[in-house]
Design a protein around this motif. Sequence first.
Motif, PDB file in Angstrom:
ATOM      1  N   ASP A 276       0.865  -1.178   0.000  1.00  0.00           N
ATOM      2  CA  ASP A 276       0.000   0.000   0.000  1.00  0.00           C
ATOM      3  C   ASP A 276       0.909   1.238   0.000  1.00  0.00           C
ATOM      4  N   VAL A 277       0.915   1.961  -1.131  1.00  0.00           N
ATOM      5  CA  VAL A 277       1.802   3.128  -1.242  1.00  0.00           C
ATOM      6  C   VAL A 277       1.010   4.427  -1.140  1.00  0.00           C
ATOM      7  N   THR A 278      -0.180   4.358  -0.555  1.00  0.00           N
ATOM      8  CA  THR A 278      -0.975   5.580  -0.403  1.00  0.00           C
ATOM      9  C   THR A 278      -0.207   6.686   0.314  1.00  0.00           C
ATOM     10  N   PRO A 279       0.547   6.392   1.403  1.00  0.00           N
ATOM     11  CA  PRO A 279       1.318   7.460   2.052  1.00  0.00           C
ATOM     12  C   PRO A 279       2.326   8.124   1.119  1.00  0.00           C
ATOM     13  N   THR A 280       2.960   7.346   0.236  1.00  0.00           N
ATOM     14  CA  THR A 280       3.913   7.937  -0.706  1.00  0.00           C
ATOM     15  C   THR A 280       3.190   8.815  -1.721  1.00  0.00           C
ATOM     16  N   VAL A 281       2.037   8.350  -2.214  1.00  0.00           N
ATOM     17  CA  VAL A 281       1.251   9.157  -3.156  1.00  0.00           C
ATOM     18  C   VAL A 281       0.832  10.462  -2.494  1.00  0.00           C
ATOM     19  N   GLU A 282       0.429  10.406  -1.223  1.00  0.00           N
ATOM     20  CA  GLU A 282       0.048  11.623  -0.501  1.00  0.00           C
ATOM     21  C   GLU A 282       1.249  12.542  -0.301  1.00  0.00           C
ATOM     22  N   LEU A 283       2.421  11.955  -0.054  1.00  0.00           N
ATOM     23  CA  LEU A 283       3.642  12.752   0.074  1.00  0.00           C
ATOM     24  C   LEU A 283       3.934  13.493  -1.224  1.00  0.00           C
ATOM     25  N   LEU A 284       3.800  12.813  -2.356  1.00  0.00           N
ATOM     26  CA  LEU A 284       4.054  13.455  -3.645  1.00  0.00           C
ATOM     27  C   LEU A 284       3.063  14.581  -3.898  1.00  0.00           C
ATOM     28  N   ASP A 285       1.823  14.368  -3.524  1.00  0.00           N
ATOM     29  CA  ASP A 285       0.815  15.426  -3.683  1.00  0.00           C
ATOM     30  C   ASP A 285       1.182  16.663  -2.866  1.00  0.00           C
ATOM     31  N   GLN A 292       8.755  25.149  -2.051  1.00  0.00           N
ATOM     32  CA  GLN A 292      10.164  24.780  -2.028  1.00  0.00           C
ATOM     33  C   GLN A 292      10.488  23.756  -3.121  1.00  0.00           C
ATOM     34  N   PHE A 293       9.508  22.943  -3.503  1.00  0.00           N
ATOM     35  CA  PHE A 293       9.731  21.911  -4.509  1.00  0.00           C
ATOM     36  C   PHE A 293       8.992  22.203  -5.816  1.00  0.00           C
ATOM     37  N   GLU A 294       8.573  23.453  -5.999  1.00  0.00           N
ATOM     38  CA  GLU A 294       7.847  23.825  -7.201  1.00  0.00           C
ATOM     39  C   GLU A 294       8.728  23.619  -8.435  1.00  0.00           C
ATOM     40  N   GLY A 295       8.200  22.896  -9.404  1.00  0.00           N
ATOM     41  CA  GLY A 295       8.951  22.645 -10.634  1.00  0.00           C
ATOM     42  C   GLY A 295      10.034  21.600 -10.525  1.00  0.00           C
ATOM     43  N   ALA A 296      10.158  20.925  -9.372  1.00  0.00           N
ATOM     44  CA  ALA A 296      11.230  19.937  -9.190  1.00  0.00           C
ATOM     45  C   ALA A 296      10.957  18.657  -9.975  1.00  0.00           C
ATOM     46  N   GLY A 297       9.685  18.397 -10.273  1.00  0.00           N
ATOM     47  CA  GLY A 297       9.355  17.215 -11.063  1.00  0.00           C
ATOM     48  C   GLY A 297       9.558  15.906 -10.323  1.00  0.00           C
ATOM     49  N   ILE A 298       9.345  15.902  -9.023  1.00  0.00           N
ATOM     50  CA  ILE A 298       9.517  14.685  -8.227  1.00  0.00           C
ATOM     51  C   ILE A 298       8.308  13.789  -8.412  1.00  0.00           C
ATOM     52  N   GLY A 299       8.536  12.558  -8.875  1.00  0.00           N
ATOM     53  CA  GLY A 299       7.456  11.603  -9.099  1.00  0.00           C
ATOM     54  C   GLY A 299       7.727  10.293  -8.381  1.00  0.00           C
ATOM     55  N   ILE A 300       6.898   9.307  -8.652  1.00  0.00           N
ATOM     56  CA  ILE A 300       7.015   8.022  -7.960  1.00  0.00           C
ATOM     57  C   ILE A 300       8.347   7.343  -8.267  1.00  0.00           C
ATOM     58  N   LEU A 301       8.849   7.467  -9.507  1.00  0.00           N
ATOM     59  CA  LEU A 301      10.136   6.860  -9.840  1.00  0.00           C
ATOM     60  C   LEU A 301      11.260   7.481  -9.020  1.00  0.00           C
ATOM     61  N   THR A 302      11.175   8.785  -8.775  1.00  0.00           N
ATOM     62  CA  THR A 302      12.187   9.461  -7.961  1.00  0.00           C
ATOM     63  C   THR A 302      12.212   8.892  -6.554  1.00  0.00           C
ATOM     64  N   VAL A 303      11.041   8.703  -5.977  1.00  0.00           N
ATOM     65  CA  VAL A 303      10.963   8.179  -4.603  1.00  0.00           C
ATOM     66  C   VAL A 303      11.449   6.734  -4.552  1.00  0.00           C
ATOM     67  N   VAL A 304      11.066   5.925  -5.543  1.00  0.00           N
ATOM     68  CA  VAL A 304      11.529   4.536  -5.572  1.00  0.00           C
ATOM     69  C   VAL A 304      13.047   4.491  -5.711  1.00  0.00           C
ATOM     70  N   ALA A 305      13.609   5.371  -6.531  1.00  0.00           N
ATOM     71  CA  ALA A 305      15.059   5.419  -6.705  1.00  0.00           C
ATOM     72  C   ALA A 305      15.750   5.765  -5.388  1.00  0.00           C
ATOM     73  N   LYS A 306      15.191   6.721  -4.659  1.00  0.00           N
ATOM     74  CA  LYS A 306      15.778   7.098  -3.376  1.00  0.00           C
ATOM     75  C   LYS A 306      15.648   5.963  -2.368  1.00  0.00           C
ATOM     76  N   ALA A 307      14.503   5.305  -2.356  1.00  0.00           N
ATOM     77  CA  ALA A 307      14.303   4.180  -1.443  1.00  0.00           C
ATOM     78  C   ALA A 307      15.288   3.057  -1.748  1.00  0.00           C
ATOM     79  N   LEU A 308      15.522   2.785  -3.026  1.00  0.00           N
ATOM     80  CA  LEU A 308      16.484   1.749  -3.400  1.00  0.00           C
ATOM     81  C   LEU A 308      17.877   2.101  -2.912  1.00  0.00           C
ATOM     82  N   CYS A 309      18.292   3.354  -3.114  1.00  0.00           N
ATOM     83  CA  CYS A 309      19.638   3.762  -2.678  1.00  0.00           C
ATOM     84  C   CYS A 309      19.802   3.608  -1.168  1.00  0.00           C
ATOM     85  N   LEU A 310      18.757   3.942  -0.420  1.00  0.00           N
ATOM     86  CA  LEU A 310      18.829   3.786   1.040  1.00  0.00           C
ATOM     87  C   LEU A 310      18.885   2.309   1.423  1.00  0.00           C
TER      88      LEU A 310
END
Length: 473
Positions: A276-285, A292-310
Amino acid sequence: MIKVFKLPDLGEGLTESEIVAWLVAPGDEVTLNQHIADVETAKAVVELPSPFAGVVSVLHQPAGVVVHVGEPIVSFDIGGGAEPTSTAPTDTTAGAAAPAEQREANLVGYGPAVERGGHPQRRARAGGAESVPAPATSTTAAPVPAVTPAAVSTDQPAVAPVPVPLAERPRSTPPVRALARDLGIDLTTVTGTGKDGLITRDDVRAHITESVPTPAVHGEPVSPTAVPPTAAPATSRGDDVRETRSPIKSLRKLTAAAMVQSAFTAPHVTEFLTIDVTPTVELLDSLRTDRQFEGAGIGILTVVAKALCLAVGRTPSVNTRWDEPAGEIVQFHHVNLGIAAATPRGLLVPNIVDADRLDLRGLAAALAELTTAARSGTTTPAALSGGTITITNIGVFGIDAGTPILNPGEAAILAMGAIRSRPWEYRGEVALRKVLTLSLSFDHRLVDGEQGSRFLADIGTILADPARVLTMV
């Protein structure tokens, strides 16, 4: 003086390349390092610079031909007389000067040393340029036999090859030429509407629509007559085209060889985790509405990439390589994150260098740059090597899960599926939640089942509850 330029080694151990397009013709005057051709390796389309300043004498190979490293591709008339056939130093005790310093040519920025006469000199090398005396009598050339780099000597006359007649060269950019090649369009039949007659992508598409369209290939409509010049004639009955044959070459050839090697060398194990990735979807929203993040273009792939690196930091065995010749396991202490990208040329896996050192904004910017380069056909060979672990986003195609094949030389690859609204157990009740399935394939020589499971579970934990990152770092 005639200088013969052979196809150089473009790096990555590649032994052949396809000449996509010539940007010069016999009789054209060129300058040093001028872009004279587009050459497609098995990984990318690269610009080939001229190693000499002079006049194009002969094009030994037409566009569309696959050429092996070391084969002649173009000759230049650089003027002047014959060069000495020996480069051995003379006896300085007799008062003779040593020969001028020479440098080997490389792909870009040859930087030749200049001798007393002001002409560049270059050491003969495989796949490089070589000097041969100009024909002394007739302008009618005889066919030249195939030669290997070792079979040619600078002190032996060479027979001039037969010039290859070419049609007038259309003006276009490498991405447009790649699009036209994928669609089987001859650019000499396309009228350019850009500046000074430059052919654009819209011109190629407009040319296609002049014929009766057929189902799309790589998202581009194709006309029935748009068959690549190298393809075998289609077998048909009436207007019903039954089959079309085309040669296996370039990127498709390399991808096939790499996948076969990976599948039959590394023992693959694939595990699946649905979360259940609802919390991540809400975070992206929330990030999209944060100034502060206007125009940054952060999407689900960005979060998955960061999670993988961690998660790599907690299970480093997934970030390794099996070095069979050395009998060693290579442990990487950095993450060069490969991103599988579907392009008109086929599958590419460029990577983000040191992705583990980037924050969300930095990862989003790197992903955007990587995607733009892949789609436009400007990804460099360097960007396609050195990856340590890969993500493939099959969710963009509406797919929930799969069994990805490892990128050769890597220990793990993560596939992320589509995010779907599904009934899910939430706080003791059934609710409609955002659900995602992750698929992890890993090399069982390097990663045990327990390690792979823990790595996948860590990524799932971060996506299910981003706040839990605080307990993991």
